[in-house]
Design an enzyme around this catalytic site. Structure first.
Site, PDB file in Angstrom:
ATOM      1  CG  ASN A  69     -19.855  -3.741   7.489  1.00 48.20           C
ATOM      2  OD1 ASN A  69     -20.471  -3.347   6.543  1.00 48.20           O
ATOM      3  ND2 ASN A  69     -18.136  -3.544   6.780  1.00 48.20           N
ATOM      4  CG  HIS A 127     -10.369  -6.488   7.396  1.00 49.15           C
ATOM      5  ND1 HIS A 127     -11.788  -7.509   8.293  1.00 49.15           N
ATOM      6  CD2 HIS A 127     -11.025  -5.722   7.239  1.00 49.15           C
ATOM      7  CE1 HIS A 127     -12.582  -6.981   8.286  1.00 49.15           C
ATOM      8  NE2 HIS A 127     -12.344  -5.837   7.706  1.00 49.15           N
TER       9      HIS A 127
END
Length: 435
Positions: A307, A338
């Site tokens: 990512n 997250h």
């Protein structure tokens, strides 16, 4: 039935696919010079609003509130305090939303609506754009609304010109996914003339489409293997390793196909090309580099390449501003971003320890191993070990719950990060003795 449902397995993929014709339309109208600059911003903003309502339903309000408050903070704050204020509000609001998910899943023991998950995912991406812009304002790359010294390379954000900023936060090609695009690049892409606007490459879109089809086919095949196998509760030794590797492979294939689809959508809208890039703009990078991720024998390289735009954002936001333990602080913030589920906290902290061990292990090996057959054997062994450690971390992060984490930690798979922890301890002791 599996092949019929191939492209409709994930709701985000469905909505990204539905946005594709509108991205092509936007690019075509820009190339034909049929749009004024204001109309381009309005098209992107309206498209983002419609897509949010379609994908998130009533939970789209979480995104709209966040974007509205971010616009207000940037308009009312000076360049020195804008980042602190926007960062505090955005992470606070996102944390409250994640706590709502925790309350639903862990206290009420009920599955949260799919639209809520989509809204949280979009909110995380919005946090990236908000903090990226606030950092640009603080560093003088974008001029703050309250004033400041204008220079030639900066872009202005005035109270009467909030449309570009609002459009940047909610523009539909990047609302549900995609690499982080800086505000300077976004504005340059929107405002460039038709003569500088890149022509759409059908081959580039076709190549991405073929990659997605291949990855989805591999997912279908691997899903059958995973569903036919045993779980972590009743596996034994090598079987546990195979289950962990195949399950993590399924997660990776899912991420890869999503990232390529997101990249294709941005490319279709005209935001994924380097053509016409001005000097000083942050370059566009796709989130996935399949070759590097699957061939690297270093956990630190995997962390930087996984990512990629998010890794670059974390490096700029946390790593470069950390005085002590920058790797640990970066991964700890990533766990916060997250959602702070138990598996995520454990997984990201374990990842930070593995990265620290990776630096010392490979530094020691490069100095100690000079015979090329041994170096080749060392590289093969560390590649396999890296892939298994990443699989272990991925299962912890994706499992999220405390019950799954306990089963994972009690399985034979804990041997692999355990080996790196022992080597880290020994190499740190050796380094202290040498010093």
């Amino acid at each position: 039935m599996d092949w019929l449902q191939l492209f409709f397995l994930h709701p985000i993929s469905l909505y990204q696919g539905a946005a594709f014709p509108f991205a092509l339309l936007f690019n075509y109208l820009c190339i034909m010079d049929s749009f004024s600059t204001r109309a381009r911003y309005l098209f992107l903003l309206a498209g983002g609003g419609v897509l949010a309502l379609a994908a998130m339903g009533p939970y789209a309000l979480l995104i709209f509130i966040s974007a509205l408050c971010a616009v207000a903070l940037v308009s009312l704050s000076g360049p020195q305090e804008v980042h602190r204020l926007t960062f505090s509000f955005q992470m606070g609001w996102q944390t409250l939303c994640h706590l709502g998910l925790h309350y639903t899943e862990y206290y009420l023991q009920e599955p949260a609506p799919v639209r809520f998950y989509i809204a949280l995912s979009s909110l995380m991406l919005l946090t990236q754009r908000v903090t990226s812009l606030s950092l640009d304002i603080r560093e003088g790359k974008v001029e703050a609304a309250s004033g400041g010294t204008r220079n030639r390379s900066s872009l202005s954000v005035c109270p009467s010109e909030t449309l570009p900023f609002a459009s940047y936060l909610l523009f539909f090609p990047a609302l549900l996914g995609g690499p982080l695009c800086s505000f300077q690049r976004f504005r340059a892409c929107v405002e460039r003339s038709s003569s500088l606007h890149p022509c759409l490459s059908l081959w580039a879109l076709t190549r991405r489409g073929l990659q997605i089809v291949g990855l989805e086919c591999l997912q279908v095949a691997l899903r059958r293997v995973v569903s036919a196998g045993a779980g972590l509760d009743d596996c034994q030794q090598l079987e546990c390793i195979y289950i962990m590797w195949s399950t993590a492979g399924l997660f990776k294939l899912t991420y890869y196909s999503h990232w390529i689809l997101d990249d294709a959508l941005l490319h279709a809208a005209g935001f994924g090309s380097e053509t016409g890039q001005r000097s000083g703009e942050e370059g566009y990078i796709p989130d996935v580099d399949l070759w590097t991720l699957e061939t690297t024998h270093r956990i630190s390289v995997f962390a930087r390449q996984w990512n990629r735009s998010t890794a670059r954002w974390l490096r700029r936001l946390i790593f470069r501003n950390s005085q002590r333990w920058p790797v640990l602080q970066t991964f700890a913030f990533s766990a916060w971003w997250h959602g702070l589920h138990p598996g995520q906290v454990f997984g990201f902290l374990c990842w930070s320890v593995m990265v620290e061990a990776d630096y010392l292990i490979h530094t020691f090996a490069n100095l100690s191993i000079s015979f090329w057959p041994l170096r080749l054997l060392y590289r093969a062994f560390t590649w396999a070990h890296t892939q298994l450690i990443i699989a272990y971390i991925m299962l912890a992060v994706e499992g999220r719950s405390l019950s799954f984490l306990s089963r994972l930690c009690c399985s034979y798979n804990s041997i692999f990060p355990g080996v790196y922890c022992v080597l880290l301890f020994l190499l740190v002791k050796r380094k202290q003795k040498c010093n």
